[in-house]
Design a protein around this motif. Structure first.
Motif, PDB file in Angstrom:
ATOM      1  N   ILE B 350       6.072   2.100  -8.528  1.00 24.69           N
ATOM      2  CA  ILE B 350       5.973   1.128  -7.431  1.00 24.69           C
ATOM      3  C   ILE B 350       7.006   0.032  -7.656  1.00 24.69           C
ATOM      4  N   PRO B 351       7.856  -0.253  -6.677  1.00 31.16           N
ATOM      5  CA  PRO B 351       8.844  -1.322  -6.835  1.00 31.16           C
ATOM      6  C   PRO B 351       8.150  -2.668  -7.069  1.00 31.16           C
ATOM      7  N   ALA B 352       8.817  -3.544  -7.862  1.00 30.92           N
ATOM      8  CA  ALA B 352       8.214  -4.832  -8.237  1.00 30.92           C
ATOM      9  C   ALA B 352       7.758  -5.614  -7.007  1.00 30.92           C
ATOM     10  N   GLU B 353       8.556  -5.581  -5.956  1.00 35.39           N
ATOM     11  CA  GLU B 353       8.244  -6.358  -4.750  1.00 35.39           C
ATOM     12  C   GLU B 353       6.914  -5.895  -4.142  1.00 35.39           C
ATOM     13  N   ALA B 354       6.731  -4.584  -4.112  1.00 29.59           N
ATOM     14  CA  ALA B 354       5.524  -4.018  -3.499  1.00 29.59           C
ATOM     15  C   ALA B 354       4.286  -4.272  -4.352  1.00 29.59           C
ATOM     16  N   GLN B 355       4.482  -4.457  -5.680  1.00 29.84           N
ATOM     17  CA  GLN B 355       3.325  -4.678  -6.558  1.00 29.84           C
ATOM     18  C   GLN B 355       2.577  -5.962  -6.204  1.00 29.84           C
ATOM     19  N   LYS B 356       3.345  -6.944  -5.647  1.00 31.17           N
ATOM     20  CA  LYS B 356       2.736  -8.244  -5.349  1.00 31.17           C
ATOM     21  C   LYS B 356       1.655  -8.147  -4.273  1.00 31.17           C
ATOM     22  N   THR B 357       1.862  -7.259  -3.323  1.00 24.94           N
ATOM     23  CA  THR B 357       0.934  -7.202  -2.190  1.00 24.94           C
ATOM     24  C   THR B 357       0.005  -5.990  -2.257  1.00 24.94           C
ATOM     25  N   LEU B 358       0.091  -5.293  -3.381  1.00 21.02           N
ATOM     26  CA  LEU B 358      -0.621  -4.027  -3.511  1.00 21.02           C
ATOM     27  C   LEU B 358      -2.125  -4.130  -3.299  1.00 21.02           C
ATOM     28  N   PHE B 359      -2.707  -5.260  -3.741  1.00 16.09           N
ATOM     29  CA  PHE B 359      -4.162  -5.379  -3.701  1.00 16.09           C
ATOM     30  C   PHE B 359      -4.655  -6.074  -2.433  1.00 16.09           C
ATOM     31  N   GLN B 360      -3.705  -6.340  -1.518  1.00 19.37           N
ATOM     32  CA  GLN B 360      -4.135  -6.975  -0.269  1.00 19.37           C
ATOM     33  C   GLN B 360      -4.663  -5.922   0.700  1.00 19.37           C
ATOM     34  N   LEU B 380      -7.484  -0.276  -2.708  1.00 19.27           N
ATOM     35  CA  LEU B 380      -7.246  -1.177  -3.835  1.00 19.27           C
ATOM     36  C   LEU B 380      -7.866  -2.550  -3.599  1.00 19.27           C
ATOM     37  N   ALA B 381      -7.930  -2.965  -2.335  1.00 15.37           N
ATOM     38  CA  ALA B 381      -8.579  -4.246  -2.033  1.00 15.37           C
ATOM     39  C   ALA B 381     -10.066  -4.159  -2.376  1.00 15.37           C
ATOM     40  N   ILE B 382     -10.664  -3.006  -2.084  1.00 16.00           N
ATOM     41  CA  ILE B 382     -12.077  -2.809  -2.429  1.00 16.00           C
ATOM     42  C   ILE B 382     -12.244  -2.811  -3.958  1.00 16.00           C
ATOM     43  N   CYS B 383     -11.339  -2.095  -4.649  1.00 15.81           N
ATOM     44  CA  CYS B 383     -11.404  -2.061  -6.127  1.00 15.81           C
ATOM     45  C   CYS B 383     -11.339  -3.476  -6.690  1.00 15.81           C
ATOM     46  N   GLY B 395      -5.005  -5.187 -12.438  1.00 13.87           N
ATOM     47  CA  GLY B 395      -3.569  -5.334 -12.252  1.00 13.87           C
ATOM     48  C   GLY B 395      -2.854  -3.999 -12.323  1.00 13.87           C
ATOM     49  N   VAL B 396      -1.529  -4.081 -12.245  1.00  6.85           N
ATOM     50  CA  VAL B 396      -0.739  -2.865 -12.283  1.00  6.85           C
ATOM     51  C   VAL B 396       0.555  -3.123 -13.046  1.00  6.85           C
ATOM     52  N   GLU B 397       0.994  -2.119 -13.794  1.00 12.41           N
ATOM     53  CA  GLU B 397       2.320  -2.169 -14.409  1.00 12.41           C
ATOM     54  C   GLU B 397       3.021  -0.902 -13.954  1.00 12.41           C
ATOM     55  N   SER B 398       4.255  -1.047 -13.483  1.00  8.74           N
ATOM     56  CA  SER B 398       4.900   0.147 -12.944  1.00  8.74           C
ATOM     57  C   SER B 398       6.410   0.009 -12.932  1.00  8.74           C
TER      58      SER B 398
END
Lengths: 121, 550
Positions: B350-360, B380-383, B395-398
């Motif tokens: 996942i690109p760094a930019e996309a990681q920021k909004t991943l859980f929205q 992911l928002a439910i998680c 969180g996520v590291e990718s």
């Protein structure tokens, strides 16, 4: 096995009837309201009742209480059918005394088996 | 006596004067003091704080004069406020404006007047601070300056109560607005929640018929369909199922984010959660899922159903974005009272930019892979909401091209974890031998323990500092357990305290109800061993007074 389906939605009754009759090999009697359901429960003595919760005039809870209050129908197991899936709502129905709860929308291919599983002690 | 010219803004000036609500009010010692100071500095027998309304001048402060007011026509100040400068009349007998003024012609026979305007912050001249003398004279430059300064001070004192009242009104208004906004916001949240629940319910009823009809058709129980017809029906059925799970997800996140969900927290072996999750996804998948053997040793304090839901979601995502031959790893470790679970894949990353909004909510990742079935972007928002309710983190590291590691942490269920960073346990028990055993068990795990041998001693310790957990015997020598609970229910600080009732007797449901405080567990001494006690402590220590998990 004879089942009484009480639901004000004709289309839902139609699908329940097909599903229980074709897949579950059950005999289905239908009622479109709580009052009609109570009368049919008395006259037809089904093995169990599938009762919709949200109905105009007499809702599932009132219908359930009326069925329990009548000695002819008091012992017929009732499974509720509801579109409200919240845990407190399901718990409320169980607290009322329901044998089990089936959530709408259900899978027509497993509905009969799910009900049988609920009714088997 | 010559007619006094009215100030150009007389109507508004009078309104301004009225707004201060100062006319005919009792004397103000501070203003009196300034008037005395003016008289002393100017070496004058009379000093007045004079306010000019429509018909008279009224003295807020007066030094050396018995009168409380005079008609406006007999007023020096009415002249003073008509001009822009300080008015100085060196000799009233030489000034035609005052030749018929009764205060000049009769007693007190004023010959000298000097008045400095009382100017409001909006520029209105309400009156003057003036000094008068019975002989012709003048003021030095210093005396004039002092009179101006004192006039400004007088005005500040006159403005003070009005400003305070305005401030108070503004604050009250603000408080009203805030409470209105709060209640409106709650109302909006309620409406939104009701709306979502109602719409979802109303959608479910027709979907019951659609999904049911299509399911029956697709299964062939209504008769055989041609291949093409079955394909069409299957597309429709799959999409009705997708729509249903979208509605379920929307309702789910609504419930989680609005505190309508109460977690059932229990110590659960992590292995059981991982096994259940893998079983749930592997049914239809050919991929490999490898679980870290250390997972077998860990126990978490969690809502089992909800945690399985999180792990299923993470593992499914990992598989969705991996190559068919790839392995998805599930690893776990315990640190600082929390168990961290990681789900690692070797997928597209996942690109760094996309990681920021991943859980929205409604976030969707463009997988660039046609195999990936689009979801609603709620998973992911439910998680995150579920993990938040466990007071854990997620969180996520990718790295794009190398894979992703999604991780979450939930409280570990061990006495050691319970001891980590939380308060102490208070034992109220009169059996000294039992206290010793229980205290030793808890202390061995690093928990701090306080003990009390009677209700009175216990209540004292509770008032001194609420513990993270109270262990209470029912049969105490002074006040019994019921009395202690009743007392604690009346206290804001104690009524939600986690409680273990440790008793010799079996309790009736009614007795249990009378002994409930916050989350409460009942243990019978003859039947519950140290393990049962330890488990109850672990479970209840997860609650703390500031942020209860609910």
């Amino acid at each position: 096995m004879k089942v009484l389906v009480i639901d004000d939605e004709e289309d839902v009754r139609f699908v329940v009837r097909l599903s229980l009759a074709r897949v579950g090999d059950m005999t289905v009697v239908e009622a479109a309201s709580g009052a009609e359901g109570i009368a049919l429960a008395q006259s037809d003595r089904p093995d169990f009742i599938l009762l919709d919760m949200m109905m105009p005039a007499m809702d599932g809870a009132s219908t359930y209480r009326a069925l329990r209050a009548n000695s002819d129908t008091a012992s017929i197991p009732v499974v509720f059918l509801t579109a409200k899936s919240t845990a407190p709502e399901v718990q409320r129905l169980k607290d009322l005394g329901a044998r089990g709860v089936i959530l709408k929308p259900f899978d027509p291919m497993t509905l009969a088996a799910d009900i049988k599983a609920i009714l088997t002690p | 006596m010559s007619a006094t010219a009215l100030p150009a803004d007389e109507t508004r000036r009078l309104a301004a004067l009225a707004s201060y609500d100062v006319i005919d009010t009792p004397a103000d010692p501070e203003i009196d003091e300034l008037a005395r100071l003016a008289a002393a500095i100017c070496d004058a027998p009379v000093a007045l704080v004079s306010l000019v309304d429509g018909s008279r001048q009224w003295f807020k402060a007066r030094v050396g004069l018995e009168l409380h007011e005079t008609p406006r026509s007999a007023s020096f100040c009415a002249h003073a406020i008509a001009g822009n400068e300080m008015l100085i009349v060196a000799d009233t007998h030489a000034d035609p404006r005052f030749e018929n003024n009764p205060l000049v012609t009769g007693p007190p026979g004023f010959r000298f007047y000097a008045g400095s305007q009382l100017l409001t912050s909006d520029g209105f001249r309400l009156g003057t601070l003036c000094v008068l003398d019975h002989r012709p004279r003048t003021l030095t430059g210093e005396q004039c300056s002092a009179l101006r300064v004192l006039a400004r001070q007088v005005m500040a004192l006159i403005e003070r109560p009005r400003d305070a009242a305005r401030l108070e009104r503004a604050e009250a208004e603000l408080r009203r607005s805030e409470s209105w906004i709060r209640s409106e916001r709650q109302q909006v949240e309620r409406l939104k929640s009701d709306f979502v629940a109602t719409v979802s319910h109303e959608l479910r009823t027709p979907l019951t018929s659609i999904r049911g009809s299509l399911g029956l058709l697709a299964s062939g129980v209504m008769g055989e369909l041609t291949d093409e017809a079955r394909q069409v029906v299957t597309v429709a059925e799959c999409n009705s199922v997708r729509l249903i799970s979208l509605i379920n997800d929307i309702l789910d996140i609504q419930k989680l984010e609005h505190g309508q969900e109460r977690l059932e927290l229990r110590p659960v072996p992590l292995r059981r959660i991982i096994d259940a999750s893998i079983a749930a996804v592997e049914v239809s998948v050919r991929y490999r899922i490898a679980a870290d053997p250390r997972c077998a040793l860990l126990t978490v304090l969690a809502d089992e159903t909800r945690l399985v839901q999180v792990l299923v979601s993470l593992v499914s995502n990992a598989l969705k974005y991996s190559r068919p031959d790839a392995t998805v790893r599930v690893a776990a470790s315990e640190r600082a009272g929390m168990v961290e679970v990681r789900v690692e894949d070797q997928g597209i990353g996942i690109p760094a930019e996309a990681q920021k909004t991943l859980f929205q909510r409604f976030h969707q990742l463009d997988s660039g892979d046609s195999r990936a079935k689009p979801g609603a972007g709620l998973g992911l928002a439910i998680c995150r909401a579920v993990i938040d309710l466990h007071r854990g983190r997620m969180g996520v590291e990718s790295k794009p091209g190398e894979g992703s590691a999604f991780w979450f942490s939930v409280p570990a269920a061990s006495l050691e974890a319970a001891a980590h960073g939380r308060g102490d346990v208070l034992l109220i028990e009169d059996d000294a031998a039992l206290v010793e055993v229980m205290a030793a068990q808890l202390a061995a795990e690093g928990l701090s323990v306080r003990t009390a041998g009677s209700a009175a001693e216990g209540l004292l310790a509770l008032r001194e500092r609420p513990p993270a957990l109270l262990v209470l015997d029912v049969g105490l020598p002074d006040v019994d357990g019921y009395g202690v609970v009743e007392e604690l229910r009346g206290s804001e600080m104690h009524r939600a305290l986690p409680l273990i009732v440790y008793t010799c007797r079996d309790l009736t449901p009614d007795q249990c109800r009378r002994l409930e405080l916050g989350p409460t567990r009942f243990l019978t001494k003859t039947r519950a061993g140290p393990d049962d006690f330890g488990r109850a402590v672990v479970e209840l220590m997860a609650y703390d007074l500031d942020s209860r998990i609910e």
